[in-house]
Design an enzyme around this catalytic site. Structure first.
Site, mmCIF file in Angstrom:
data_model
loop_
_atom_site.group_PDB
_atom_site.id
_atom_site.type_symbol
_atom_site.label_atom_id
_atom_site.label_comp_id
_atom_site.label_asym_id
_atom_site.label_seq_id
_atom_site.Cartn_x
_atom_site.Cartn_y
_atom_site.Cartn_z
ATOM 1 N N LYS A 135 0.813 -1.213 0.000
ATOM 2 C CA LYS A 135 0.000 0.000 0.000
ATOM 3 C C LYS A 135 0.856 1.277 0.000
ATOM 4 C CE LYS A 135 -2.164 0.311 3.840
ATOM 5 N NZ LYS A 135 -1.770 1.530 4.544
ATOM 6 N N ARG A 164 -9.154 3.805 9.269
ATOM 7 C CA ARG A 164 -8.873 2.424 9.646
ATOM 8 C C ARG A 164 -10.017 1.810 10.456
ATOM 9 N NH1 ARG A 164 -3.044 2.929 9.408
ATOM 10 N NH2 ARG A 164 -1.951 0.981 9.751
ATOM 11 N N ARG A 186 8.149 -9.096 7.655
ATOM 12 C CA ARG A 186 9.343 -9.667 8.306
ATOM 13 C C ARG A 186 10.602 -9.215 7.577
ATOM 14 N NH1 ARG A 186 6.883 -15.495 8.984
ATOM 15 N NH2 ARG A 186 5.904 -15.252 11.022
ATOM 16 N N ARG A 222 11.897 -1.195 11.664
ATOM 17 C CA ARG A 222 10.812 -0.358 12.180
ATOM 18 C C ARG A 222 10.346 -0.888 13.526
ATOM 19 N NH1 ARG A 222 5.736 1.382 8.398
ATOM 20 N NH2 ARG A 222 4.494 0.639 10.134
ATOM 21 N N ARG A 248 -1.378 -6.040 14.317
ATOM 22 C CA ARG A 248 -1.817 -5.141 13.243
ATOM 23 C C ARG A 248 -2.676 -5.882 12.223
ATOM 24 N NH1 ARG A 248 3.912 -3.733 12.126
ATOM 25 N NH2 ARG A 248 3.337 -2.599 10.256
HETATM 26 P P1 AMP Z 1 1.104 2.505 9.098
HETATM 27 O O1 AMP Z 1 2.400 3.162 8.764
HETATM 28 O O2 AMP Z 1 -0.039 3.001 8.262
HETATM 29 O O3 AMP Z 1 1.208 0.999 9.066
HETATM 30 O O4 AMP Z 1 0.724 2.923 10.593
HETATM 31 C C1 AMP Z 1 1.570 2.600 11.666
HETATM 32 C C2 AMP Z 1 0.805 2.641 12.981
HETATM 33 O O5 AMP Z 1 0.287 3.962 13.201
HETATM 34 C C3 AMP Z 1 -0.413 1.738 13.074
HETATM 35 O O6 AMP Z 1 -0.069 0.409 13.421
HETATM 36 C C4 AMP Z 1 -1.219 2.434 14.172
HETATM 37 O O7 AMP Z 1 -0.655 2.195 15.453
HETATM 38 C C5 AMP Z 1 -0.973 3.907 13.854
HETATM 39 N N1 AMP Z 1 -1.995 4.444 12.918
HETATM 40 C C6 AMP Z 1 -1.773 4.922 11.656
HETATM 41 N N2 AMP Z 1 -2.913 5.347 11.095
HETATM 42 C C7 AMP Z 1 -3.884 5.129 12.016
HETATM 43 C C8 AMP Z 1 -5.296 5.333 12.027
HETATM 44 N N3 AMP Z 1 -5.934 5.843 10.959
HETATM 45 N N4 AMP Z 1 -5.982 4.996 13.150
HETATM 46 C C9 AMP Z 1 -5.362 4.498 14.221
HETATM 47 N N5 AMP Z 1 -4.047 4.258 14.280
HETATM 48 C C10 AMP Z 1 -3.303 4.578 13.189
#
Ligand code: AMP
Length: 193
Positions: free
Chosen positions: A15, A90, A127, A135, A146
């Protein structure tokens, strides 16, 4: 009308990569909530301190905080020329808040992509990324959390946007260029529609 695009897909579906390419190709502002949160964490702001443990555990940041963050971000000048959302909404309350915000500014989503990728493939990619980038939330526990939360909280949005009539499913378990070509086809159609 400027494009407003939403990309849904489990973490590890590719994505982020596709969102960057779409933003570049179509001159859209890429709005990645994950990147915004990570920036707040590395800047050490009070907000960053609040959300750090949530991200590290692979949990979701509360809806109210995320909705405020996006409301502010959508008001910036670059978003007016078109945007792609990567990582928001989300949850169903986030989606409903977004729909209301976009209705208010007269900019409904042009297209919603669902990048469909089997969990095993997504987990394998995460992984690999853990080894390459280190990260903080790419630990085994956080990855599992997640993915579970994606199915539980985010996947229902697919049905929501299908009902609204702007959902396009894309098979994500393919080479990056093939996925991007299919996305481009759908975007060209959305542009002339
Ligand atoms: P990502 O880079 O999109 O995978 O986001 C990393 C982390 O940020 C996620 O695992 C959540 O902890 C937090 N996060 C990002 N976007 C959201 C959202 N729209 N709602 C809640 N938590 C978010």
């Amino acid at each position: 009308m400027p494009l407003s695009v939403l990309l849904l897909g489990v973490q590890g579906s590719g994505k982020g990569t596709q969102a960057k390419r779409i933003a570049e190709e179509y001159g859209l502002a890429r709005i990645s909530t994950g990147d915004m949160l990570r920036a707040a964490i590395s800047d050490g702001t009070p907000f960053g301190k609040e959300v750090k443990p949530i991200l590290e555990g692979g949990e979701l940041v509360p809806d109210e905080l995320m909705i405020d963050l996006i409301r502010e971000r959508l008001q910036k000048g670059d978003a007016k020329e078109g945007f792609i959302l990567d990582g928001f909404p989300r949850t169903m309350p986030q989606a409903e808040a977004l729909d209301a915000m976009l209705a208010e500014i007269g900019r409904p989503l042009s297209v919603v992509f669902e990048l469909q990728t089997p969990d095993e493939v997504a987990i394998e990619r995460l992984r690999r990324r853990a080894q390459e980038e280190g990260r903080a939330d790419d630990t085994e526990e956080a990855i599992a959390k997640r993915i579970q939360l994606y199915h539980q909280e985010t996947e229902p949005l697919v049905g929501h946007y299908r009902l609204m009539g702007n959902l396009v499913g894309i098979h994500g378990d393919r080479p990056e260029n093939e996925v991007f070509a299919e996305i481009q086809d759908a975007l060209e159609k959305a542009r002339v529609a």
